[in-house]
Design an enzyme around this catalytic site. Sequence first.
Site, PDB file in Angstrom:
ATOM      1  N   LEU A  51      -8.973   3.122  -6.441  1.00 55.63           N
ATOM      2  CA  LEU A  51      -7.705   2.512  -6.068  1.00 55.63           C
ATOM      3  C   LEU A  51      -7.222   3.308  -4.867  1.00 55.63           C
ATOM      4  CD1 LEU A  51      -5.695   0.304  -6.918  1.00 55.63           C
ATOM      5  CD2 LEU A  51      -4.527   1.997  -8.339  1.00 55.63           C
ATOM      6  N   ASP A  52      -6.946   2.628  -3.765  1.00 55.88           N
ATOM      7  CA  ASP A  52      -6.604   3.301  -2.515  1.00 55.88           C
ATOM      8  C   ASP A  52      -5.524   4.363  -2.691  1.00 55.88           C
ATOM      9  OD1 ASP A  52      -8.402   1.745  -1.160  1.00 55.88           O
ATOM     10  OD2 ASP A  52      -6.917   0.320  -0.412  1.00 55.88           O
ATOM     11  N   LYS A  53      -5.587   5.387  -1.861  1.00 56.52           N
ATOM     12  CA  LYS A  53      -4.592   6.457  -1.884  1.00 56.52           C
ATOM     13  C   LYS A  53      -3.181   5.903  -1.730  1.00 56.52           C
ATOM     14  CE  LYS A  53      -3.360  10.783   0.485  1.00 56.52           C
ATOM     15  NZ  LYS A  53      -3.743  11.723   1.580  1.00 56.52           N
ATOM     16  N   SER A  89      -2.129   3.010  -2.653  1.00 50.33           N
ATOM     17  CA  SER A  89      -1.815   2.047  -3.707  1.00 50.33           C
ATOM     18  C   SER A  89      -1.511   2.779  -5.008  1.00 50.33           C
ATOM     19  CB  SER A  89      -2.987   1.076  -3.911  1.00 50.33           C
ATOM     20  OG  SER A  89      -3.283   0.387  -2.709  1.00 50.33           O
TER      21      SER A  89
END
Length: 241
Positions: free
Chosen positions: A102-104, A106
């Site tokens: 999960l993106d930084k 997000s």
Amino acid sequence: MNEGIRINKYLSLAGVCSRRKADLLISEGRVRIDGEISENGSKVYGDQRVTLDGRDIEIQEDKVVIALNKPVGIVCTSSKKDKNNIIDYVNYHKRIFSIGRLDKDSEGLILLTNDGDLMDAILRARNNHEKEYIVQVDKPIGDDILDAMRKGVPILDTITRPCEIYRISEKKYRIILTQGLNRQIRRMAEYFGYRVQKLKRIRIMNIKLENLKTGKWRELTREEIDGLRELTRGEKFYNEY
């Protein structure tokens, strides 16, 4: 373990990583059995000592799956080089690894486990099963744009798979994907001239974020884990059983 167990499966069962990642570690010469560099296909017998980068690796009997409400800024990596890595953040008493990323920038639901076989199955299933997100963009978004997103958007030299989108407010919508392209939701919005201000994952397959507070985690129930196994039952592992 009289018949031996293949080294990549051993690392998976020990919760070190998936079998695919294990194959890479082995090919890099970082894995040893009784002091000898392992090869892909090597087997571990009885009380043989297995090490990764000189660190002892043992199979953990108790498997666990954790749901974390990841805050913005935490990175889905096990690398100690990143001070904001997710493993140190959770600080669980057993070795665990995140399932996917999960993106930084997000936030929201991410799963962590020491069950390598379940990790493999979920990663193989990620382009077939649903993940749900709440998205907030920087300006009002029209119904025509949302409809175009539903049908597919040209990004990363492909067209995104049709998806479900439901409006929440003039700048916010809920999207359900069965695809996992790199920064897909952000790229889809950018294609139409929008910038994602907030992105939160609220569901992975049968696992829902619900009332779990930001930064908190919980162990999945047996029923939830059984549901994950059922949803990934058709996924193929390697042949090294």
